[in-house]
Every structure is written in C-alpha cells, then in structure tokens.
Write an enzyme that holds these catalytic residues in place. Structure first.
Site, short mmCIF file in Angstrom:
data_model
loop_
_atom_site.label_atom_id
_atom_site.label_comp_id
_atom_site.label_asym_id
_atom_site.label_seq_id
_atom_site.Cartn_x
_atom_site.Cartn_y
_atom_site.Cartn_z
N ARG A 44 -26.00 0.67 -12.29
CA ARG A 44 -24.46 -0.30 -12.14
C ARG A 44 -24.41 0.05 -10.80
O ARG A 44 -24.71 0.81 -9.82
CB ARG A 44 -24.03 0.60 -12.94
N TYR A 60 -30.31 -4.90 -14.81
CA TYR A 60 -30.11 -3.95 -14.61
C TYR A 60 -29.20 -3.84 -15.78
O TYR A 60 -28.25 -4.27 -15.67
CB TYR A 60 -29.44 -2.96 -13.78
N LYS A 88 -21.03 -1.68 -22.14
CA LYS A 88 -20.08 -1.63 -20.95
C LYS A 88 -19.26 -2.16 -20.47
O LYS A 88 -17.95 -2.01 -20.91
CB LYS A 88 -20.81 -0.73 -19.34
N HIS A 111 -16.19 6.56 -23.67
CA HIS A 111 -17.38 7.26 -23.02
C HIS A 111 -17.75 7.74 -23.91
O HIS A 111 -17.67 9.10 -22.60
CB HIS A 111 -17.32 6.68 -21.35
N SER A 163 -21.63 9.22 -16.79
CA SER A 163 -23.24 8.63 -16.92
C SER A 163 -23.82 10.16 -16.19
O SER A 163 -24.45 10.36 -15.63
CB SER A 163 -23.90 7.77 -16.34
N CYS A 182 -24.70 13.46 -17.88
CA CYS A 182 -24.52 14.83 -17.89
C CYS A 182 -25.12 14.86 -19.31
O CYS A 182 -24.14 15.79 -19.31
CB CYS A 182 -23.40 14.40 -17.42
N ASP A 221 -22.99 7.02 -26.94
CA ASP A 221 -22.64 6.76 -25.19
C ASP A 221 -21.57 5.88 -25.58
O ASP A 221 -20.32 6.40 -24.86
CB ASP A 221 -23.67 5.90 -24.80
N ARG A 231 -35.36 4.26 -18.23
CA ARG A 231 -34.95 4.22 -19.49
C ARG A 231 -35.40 3.54 -20.27
O ARG A 231 -36.86 3.15 -19.94
CB ARG A 231 -33.21 3.24 -19.30
P1 GTP Z 1 -25.98 8.01 -19.60
O1 GTP Z 1 -26.63 7.54 -20.76
O2 GTP Z 1 -25.74 7.44 -18.41
O3 GTP Z 1 -24.04 7.57 -20.37
O4 GTP Z 1 -26.18 9.78 -19.60
P2 GTP Z 1 -26.07 10.37 -20.97
O5 GTP Z 1 -24.76 11.58 -21.18
O6 GTP Z 1 -26.06 10.35 -21.91
O7 GTP Z 1 -27.00 11.74 -19.86
P3 GTP Z 1 -28.79 12.28 -21.14
O8 GTP Z 1 -27.97 12.72 -21.51
O9 GTP Z 1 -29.35 11.40 -20.27
O10 GTP Z 1 -28.90 13.55 -19.43
C1 GTP Z 1 -28.65 12.66 -18.37
C2 GTP Z 1 -29.17 14.43 -17.73
O11 GTP Z 1 -28.96 15.61 -17.77
C3 GTP Z 1 -31.09 14.49 -17.86
O12 GTP Z 1 -31.28 14.40 -16.57
C4 GTP Z 1 -30.85 16.09 -18.39
O13 GTP Z 1 -31.93 16.30 -18.83
C5 GTP Z 1 -30.27 16.64 -18.45
N1 GTP Z 1 -29.55 17.06 -19.24
C6 GTP Z 1 -29.40 16.60 -20.02
N2 GTP Z 1 -28.53 18.00 -21.13
C7 GTP Z 1 -28.63 18.79 -20.54
C8 GTP Z 1 -27.87 20.46 -20.22
O14 GTP Z 1 -27.33 21.31 -21.52
N3 GTP Z 1 -28.28 20.99 -19.32
C9 GTP Z 1 -28.71 21.43 -18.36
N4 GTP Z 1 -28.96 21.40 -16.98
N5 GTP Z 1 -29.45 19.35 -17.51
C10 GTP Z 1 -29.00 18.37 -18.57
C1 SPV Z 2 -23.70 5.10 -17.43
O1 SPV Z 2 -24.36 4.78 -16.26
O2 SPV Z 2 -23.64 5.84 -18.11
C2 SPV Z 2 -25.02 4.07 -19.36
C3 SPV Z 2 -26.11 3.59 -18.88
O3 SPV Z 2 -25.10 4.66 -19.67
S1 SPV Z 2 -26.15 1.67 -18.55
O4 SPV Z 2 -26.19 0.73 -19.48
O5 SPV Z 2 -26.13 1.41 -17.34
O6 SPV Z 2 -24.24 1.40 -18.03
MN MN Z 3 -23.21 5.24 -20.14
#
Ligand code: GTP
Ligand code: SPV
Ligand code: MN
Length: 594
Positions: A67, A195, A204, A224, A246, A248, A275, A374
């Site tokens: 984004r 993207y 979003k 979110h 995002s 996290c 999400d 992704r």
């Molecule tokens: P968006 O889709 O961008 O909104 O993100 P999300 O919050 O769904 O993030 P996601 O669960 O895909 O995690 C992204 C990153 O965080 C990855 O690299 C994971 O490996 C890492 N991660 C997730 N959970 C943990 C955790 O409990 N501990 C650690 N150290 N890393 C984590």
């Molecule tokens: C984020 O960036 O928080 C996502 C991926 O979940 S996107 O749909 O690109 O915003």
């Molecule tokens: Mn997101």
C-alpha cells in the site's frame, strides 16, 4: 430506462474508454475463462495443478508491492474532516487530477463490473459496492475476498444504494498513482496500481475507510481487527476481536492451533476473520461482530506448518499467490516456508533467476519472495473456519485486544481499568513499521487502534465515537493490550509467540469470566507471573516476570511522544483522553518515586 447503476457505469466507461464492458455474474465458467485469459496474457502463471490445484502466481510491477499511504487521500469538502493523520485533497482537485489519468486508461481492455457485498447478502451489517476495473487479477481476487454476482445486484436494486468503486491499472506509473476516497459521495477512485490493498476496493478502501465514516454516522464500528472464537473444554465459545497493525500477527492469531501441552485442556479455535471486523450493538446490549470478507489476503513469508498449520492447509488449492518465488516444479516458496529453497532453477518475485545465498551490491541477501508477498484464499478452506461465517448477526464479542510490535516497553499482556482507559490504550498504540506499507522499516510510529492508515475521517472524532459507544452497551467487552514482540538484550524474542499466544488468551478470557486474578500496575491490570500457563514450554518463570515488567521511567519517556501525538488533534481530541493521560502520568511518577 437505465438504472442509476447503469448510468454510472456508462459514465465511467465514457471516461475510461474500454473496448468492452463485462458484467460479472460470479459463475464458475466466468472464473475459468478469466483464468485462461490471464494465463494467455501472462497476468497469471499456472502453477503445478497436481500439487496445487486451482492455484496461480501473479507478479506485480516492481514499484507496486505494498500500500502506498503517501498516495492515499481522504477527499472531504473540509480539510478538518479528514483530520491531522490523513492526507487530504479537495474533492474538486482530486476528481480533476484523477480524471486526467483515468481518461482513456481502459483503451484496448475490458471493463469488468463487479457487484459485491461486504457481509452476508441481506444482513443488517452488510454494505454493497460495485467495482469497475480493467484488471482480471482484481476480479479473480474479489471473487475470493467478497460475495459477488447476481444475488448482490438483486439486493442492490432494493435500495439503489452502493459504494461507487472505480479502478484502473492505467499504466502502473507510480507518478500517476492515486488512491482517493470521497466519503461524502460514497465513492472510491483508485488508479495506477495493481497491488492488493490499493485495488481490491472492498477491502481497506470500502470496509475500513468508507465504512469507518459510515459507522461514525450510523453508530457502529468498522475496525482493522481479526475475530476468533475460543471454545473451552465444556464447549462454550467466547469471541475475541483484536487490532494489530499490518503484518503484526492478526492472521496468525485468528487461526492458531492449540499447542500440544494445552491440548489436554480441550481448547478449539474458530476463525471468523483475520483483517476486518464490523461490530454493532444488538438489542441485547452486547457488541456483535461480522467479518465482511470471505477470503484471506495474507502475508506469505513466515507461513509454515509450525507457525500456521491451518493456513498451510488453506492455501493448498484455489489460491492466488502474489510475488512469491516460483520453484522449478511450478510450486511456490517464500522465506520461512516449510521446504528448503530450490538450490537451482528458482525464479524470484521479479521474474529473475534466483539461488539461495544471493546478495546485492551492498552485500544484503536478495529475498526470493517479496517481504510483502501474499496469498489470496477462501476462508471456507480453512480447517478452523467458523460455522457462523454467514450468520447475519455475527458473533458476540467478550474481549477487545489491542497490540503492536514493540521490541521494548509494552508487556506481554495487560488489561485496561475500564472502557475509557481501554480507549486510551488503543489510541496510544504504536508499532514498528513492517513491509505492508511503503516506508522505512522498523521505525516506531503511533498507530491508534491499528487504524492510522484506514480511518476515513478525523481521528479525534473517531476516539470520541469509541468513547460514546460504551454508553450504549449493557456489558461492554473488556479491553486488553498484548505484545508478542518484546526482545532480550541480544535482540531475541522473549516470547515464543504464534500458537503459544493461546496461553495469553487463556488469561484474557478468564479475566472476562472473573476466573483469574490480576495485579494493579500504573498502566493497567497485569497477570501475576504464575497466571500464565507455561507447562510444556521451555522457559522459566523469571522469563515471564521479565515479559511483564513495567518500567516507569521508560513509560514516562513514551508519554512525551503520546503528548505530541495527541497535541496534533487540537480541540478534536476528547478531553477524556487527556484525563487518562494525566492519570497515567500521575501513577507512573508515583511508581518511579517508590
Ligand atoms: P495484515 O494482513 O498486513 O493486516 O497483517 P496481519 O496482522 O494479519 O499479520 P500476519 O499474521 O500475517 O503476521 C505478519 C508477520 O508477523 C509474519 O512475518 C509472522 O511470521 C509474524 N508473526 C505473527 N505472529 C507472531 C508472533 O506471535 N510472534 C512473532 N515473533 N512473530 C509473529
Ligand atoms: C494490510 O496491509 O493491513 C493488509 C494488506 O491487510 S492490504 O490489503 O494490502 O491492505
Ligand atoms: Mn490488514
């Protein structure tokens, strides 16, 4: 007589000049035809259909992998209505600038008309949008992420209301890229990108930026947040909504598999969403939530059978992979995947030959997959997917959890004293930047409720809205904060994370049902170190103590940044948040003196 929808489609076609217009019906034949055309034109690469049936790979332009928040605008008549945290452009200027780029941008292409519903068709929670796009990739992704097709058109015709979403790849020039939101016109214009978050306009753009604006007017929440159910050994399910910025950990938490040593307790996780959460107060005075989406657009790197076994299952079929590495057997790979990278014959996300150990001119490793690569996959394929996905009233929320990526400061978990304090906790969230948005990695930025890039109106008003909603609830959810990312002196994560996070949720839910105790600290209620079950984990109690440490001096430093941040909202910051600020300061100073 043309309907308002038909008239709008014609107008946009006059502007963008597509060769053809196709109204999507959401059928299987339509999908197969689009996939075939994409493969012929190189928009998709067909993956190994024996190993990955129904799966494809897409590569975006090199400058179009996340984004672009600096090109994203909230276009309200008054600048003040967008608030100090959003980029603002006047609607007149925004339409004019974008019109010049949209003009003739679909020449030689087909314009697809995608009627979609965010939320179950006909649910009181749901909103309808229509996206016009010249990208088949967008159509195929929207099919997975939203409910599309003729049912939606029928529903739309009942009220005639819908969000007008216009997208064109144009020539994918970053200098001619604009992601524009017109909340006062219920309209989104996105041009010059291919993207995900910039172009899947139901996600979003509609479900957060436009929906947050509507939710403020209509008295609900668009957040979110992931939504998950935790079923306890007696079969009772409590639902949690959690906001992390995002990349996290929302996706990972939403579908965690209980760790072996907790399995004997009989927990089971139900994934509602990873999400976005839309939440409303129902006639019982409780907060109920739906996930408006039907798919995951999840981060690939780091996904493996250890960190996220349910996702590994989910993405074995009918999945669109974006910007991952292509293996010689036409399967896919990313950093942190299950298998070793291919020694020979790998093609990286940019389409170049790739080998493990490759470095760039500066000696840095060249990743095979983009750090923000992704996958798009249907929730229904997830083994932990909830049986309530299509329930029109959603699920009741017992706890709201905020969290960010903080290597220092924030403890593993704490509970807010009450709703107002919880709103303060959410409003003062901060996190280190990830690859999900273009910008400097690792930099700590304030990201209230993980909504900084997604709030479609003045965030000061948004905080006020959070405070007001409490008054309408009979039993508001308890509010917590978590941090999985604290590190030791050597930079190693102190907490194992991933599935082990259930140990923290256990305390959270026990607090909600008054089963667990807590100790008061200046920042909120903390578990005692013995309140977190560490059976089967290779860590010491003293380790948990460290994870729960609250350093008053460091927190007082943090307050300085919070003060600057709050100051930006001027009169729009609710006085209750300044009150919370001062109380926290008082408690911290007292602790420091002690
Ligand atoms: P968006 O889709 O961008 O909104 O993100 P999300 O919050 O769904 O993030 P996601 O669960 O895909 O995690 C992204 C990153 O965080 C990855 O690299 C994971 O490996 C890492 N991660 C997730 N959970 C943990 C955790 O409990 N501990 C650690 N150290 N890393 C984590
Ligand atoms: C984020 O960036 O928080 C996502 C991926 O979940 S996107 O749909 O690109 O915003
Ligand atoms: Mn997101």
């Amino acid at each position: 007589m043309a309907t308002p929808l038909e008239k709008w489609v014609e107008e946009q076609a006059r502007l963008t000049k597509p060769d053809k217009i196709h109204w999507c019906d959401g059928s299987e034949e339509e999908k197969l035809k689009l996939e075939r055309e994409c493969v012929e034109e190189g928009e998709l690469i067909e993956l190994n259909q024996e190993k990955l049936p129904g799966c494809f790979l897409h590569r975006t332009a090199i400058n179009d992998v996340a984004r672009t928040e600096h090109l994203t605008f909230i276009c309200t008549k008054k600048k003040k209505d967008a608030g100090p945290t959003n980029n603002w452009m006047s609607p007149r200027e925004a339409y004019a600038k974008a019109r010049a780029i949209f003009s003739g941008s679909m020449k030689g292409r087909t314009m697809y008309v995608i009627p979609f519903s965010m939320g179950p068709v006909g649910s009181p929670f749901s909103k309808i949008g229509v996206e016009l796009t010249d990208s088949r990739y967008v159509v195929l992704n929207m099919r997975i992420m939203t409910r599309i097709g003729s049912d939606v058109l029928k529903e739309l015709n009942k009220t005639g209301e819908f969000t007008r979403c216009l997208h064109s790849k144009a020539d994918l020039d970053i200098n001619k890229r604009l992601i524009l939101h017109f909340p006062e016109d219920n309209t989104i214009w996105s041009v010059g990108s291919g993207y995900g978050g910039n172009v899947l306009l139901g996600k979003k753009c509609l479900s957060l930026r436009i929906a947050s604006f509507l939710s403020y007017k209509e008295g609900w929440f668009a957040e979110h947040m992931l939504i998950m159910g935790v079923e306890d050994p007696s079969g009772h399910i409590e639902y949690i909504a959690a906001a992390f910025p995002s990349a996290c950990g929302k996706t990972n938490l939403a579908m965690l598999r209980p760790p072996d040593s907790l399995k004997k307790k009989g927990y089971r996780i139900w994934t509602v969403g990873d999400d976005i959460a839309w939440m409303r107060i129902d006639s019982d005075g409780k907060l109920w939530a739906i996930n408006p989406e039907t798919g995951f657009f999840g981060v690939a790197p780091g996904t493996n059978s250890n960190t996220n076994p349910n996702m590994v299952e989910t993405i074995k079929k009918n999945t669109i992979y974006t910007n991952v590495l292509l293996r010689p057997d036409r399967t896919v790979w990313w950093e942190g995947a299950d298998q070793a990278p291919p020694a020979e014959g790998g093609i990286d996300w940019q389409g170049r030959p790739w080998k493990p150990g490759m470095t760039d001119e500066t000696g840095k490793p060249v990743p095979g997959a983009n750090p923000n690569s992704r996958f798009t996959a249907p929730i229904s394929q997830c083994p932990s997917s909830t049986f309530r996905l299509d329930h029109h009233h959603g699920v009741p929320i017992s706890a709201i959890v905020f969290g960010g990526r903080r290597t220092h400061l924030a403890p593993l978990v704490y509970e807010a004293f009450d709703w107002q304090h919880g709103v303060f906790v959410g409003a003062t969230m901060a996190s280190e930047r990830t690859a999900a948005q273009v910008g400097k990695l690792g930099e700590v930025r304030r990201d209230p409720m993980a909504m900084l890039p997604f709030c479609g109106y003045n965030m000061g008003k948004y905080f006020k809205h959070w405070l007001t909603m409490c008054k309408k609830m009979k039993k508001p959810p308890k509010i917590f904060n978590v941090n999985w990312f604290r590190v030791d002196d050597k930079g190693k994560f102190l907490w194992p994370g991933y599935r082990e996070n259930l140990r923290v949720l256990e305390w959270v839910l026990d607090r909600c049902s008054n089963k667990a105790e807590a100790v008061k600290s200046p920042i909120g209620y903390l578990p005692k170190d013995t309140d977190i079950d560490i059976s089967g984990l290779n860590i010491q109690r003293s380790h948990i103590k460290k994870l729960l440490e609250v350093d008053a001096g460091q927190w007082l430093e943090e307050l300085k940044d919070i003060k600057t941040f709050f100051g930006r909202f001027k009169d729009d910051l609710p006085k209750e948040l300044w009150q919370e600020y001062r109380s926290l300061e008082r408690r911290l100073k007292k602790k420091k003196r002690a």
